[in-house]
Write an enzyme that holds these catalytic residues in place. Structure first.
Site, PDB file in Angstrom:
ATOM      1  CB  SER A   1      -0.856  -0.027   1.268  1.00  0.00           C
ATOM      2  OG  SER A   1      -1.362   1.247   1.541  1.00  0.00           O
TER       3      SER A   1
ATOM      4  CE1 TYR B   1      -4.030  -2.933   5.266  1.00  0.00           C
ATOM      5  CE2 TYR B   1      -3.582  -0.591   4.938  1.00  0.00           C
ATOM      6  CZ  TYR B   1      -3.804  -1.860   4.416  1.00  0.00           C
ATOM      7  OH  TYR B   1      -3.787  -2.050   3.053  1.00  0.00           O
TER       8      TYR B   1
ATOM      9  CE  LYS C   1      -1.481  -4.840   3.306  1.00  0.00           C
ATOM     10  NZ  LYS C   1      -1.680  -6.019   2.463  1.00  0.00           N
TER      11      LYS C   1
END
Ligand code: NAD
Ligand code: UD1
Length: 337
Positions: free
Chosen positions: A124, A149, A153
């Site tokens: 991302s 989150y 990543k």
């Protein structure tokens, strides 16, 4: 030979499955349906007129992975499966780290023992963190993420990089997605989200459908032309097609590579609302609210690496993104759940 698509019942995974099937590539889908519905698989079968191999299971289940790798001739794993809500991750960090990070480690370990060497990972743009200069370029340093989150990543990117270093026969690609929106033009497939959306366009759609009263615009005093934040929106079909470019480019890849997947163009919240109103004919009521914590004023992708090396660039404009998204919502006002 087939591609294993983890998270293939999800938003981006399902659109990618569609593109892979369109080009005659065999696919095995692994998804535990924690954020998806079996109806997506039915829709995929309906659109493609093909019976799909779908395994409802968790990527952390080693036995499942071992059996799957034994049973099917998998050449490449496209790894979409993850939990993706920034807000939830702030409340359940361990769940996010165990699902996303531990899940990826288990997947890589089982790929290694099954001698599967090609890995494409859904990363991302959030890995660039809050201090990165814009436009984001793959050579920028990454870090300074603001939530579990995004940190998951970031951690996975580092894990893949280190893993590939000591396993040189491995080829791994991390794709840093910017803001995927839109749906398949048939209106049969789209973002099947439940609950109150966090992201801008699904929220606008819910207002247009009359489910939510008005949009809260988070911040109108940013240093941008109209004061609202700007993002790099990307049609989900362009994004899905980009995975095919990566697949075709894999023979030329050595070790670990990273690519930005964005359009390179930005639109502000107010611009998005205007375009949506024009396309849908619906008025979107909104109210200005304070900035959302962790939000940045403006970021977009430097897309030159993907263009030069993969021959990929986004083709569909913001009007097409919004038209296709709205078509999906009109045809499936209650989603598929
Ligand atoms: P999604 O939630 O629609 O799809 C993810 C899928 O993975 C879901 O179908 C879910 O059921 C499945 N899944 C989750 N954990 C699993 C597990 N442990 N085992 C098996 N299946 C599991 O999300 P999406 O928008 O399609 O995102 C796909 C990937 O792209 C994710 O890795 C996400 O982090 C990344 N990404 C998404 C965006 C975005 O805006 N949608 C932006 C950047 C990156
Ligand atoms: C969010 C995620 C990011 C993810 C991306 C694409 C955060 C902090 N980041 O980014 O990890 O990759 O989605 O799915 O959540 N906005 C409003 N009102 C709303 C919703 C959004 O004004 O109800 C504004 C936001 O402040 C932002 C813009 O619209 O400026 C886009 O928001 P969103 O769609 O959530 O995407 P990102 O914030 O870029």
């Amino acid at each position: 030979m087939a591609i294993l698509v983890t998270g293939g019942a999800g938003y981006i995974g399902s659109h990618t499955v569609l593109i892979l099937l369109k080009y005659g590539i065999e696919v095995v889908i692994l998804d535990n349906l924690c954020n998806a519905s079996h109806k997506i698989i039915n829709r995929l079968e309906k659109i493609t007129n093909k019976k799909l191999i779908f395994i409802e299971n968790n990527i952390v289940n080693r036995i499942c992975l071992k059996n799957l790798f034994k049973k099917y001739d998998i050449s490449t794993v496209m790894h979409f499966a993850a939990l993706k809500s920034i807000n939830d991750s702030l409340h359940q960090p361990l769940l996010y780290y165990s699902n996303n990070v531990t899940g990826t480690i288990i997947l890589l370990e089982e790929m290694l023992s099954a001698n599967i060497r090609n890995f494409i990972f859904s990363s991302s743009a959030t890995v660039y963190g809050i201090d990165s200069p814009i436009p984001y370029c793959e050579t920028n340093s990454i870090g300074h993420t603001t939530n579990p989150y995004s940190t998951s990543k970031l951690m996975i990117e580092f894990i893949i990089r280190d893993f590939v270093k000591v396993n040189p026969s491995f080829k791994a690609v991390a794709l840093r997605y910017f803001n995927p929106v839109g749906a398949h033009e048939s209106g049969e497939l789209g973002e099947n989200s439940t609950g109150v959306p966090n992201n801008l366009l699904p929220y606008i759609a819910q207002v247009a459908l009359g489910r939510l009263k008005k949009l809260n615009i988070f911040g109108n005093n940013y240093n941008t032309p109209d004061g609202t934040a700007q993002r790099d929106y990307l049609h989900v079909i362009d994004l899905a097609e980009g995975h095919l470019n990566v697949l075709n480019h894999l023979p030329k890849i050595k070790g670990y590579k990273v690519y930005n997947f964005g359009s390179g163009k930005i639109f502000s919240v107010l611009e998005v609302i205007k375009i949506f109103e024009k396309i849908s004919g619906k008025k979107i009521l909104f109210e200005y609210k304070p900035r959302r914590e962790g939000d940045l004023p403006s970021f977009w992708a430097d897309t030159s690496l993907a263009k030069n090396e993969l021959g990929w660039q986004a083709k569909r404009d913001i009007y097409t993104m919004i038209r296709d998204m709205w078509n999906w919502y009109i045809k499936n006002p209650n989603g598929l759940n």
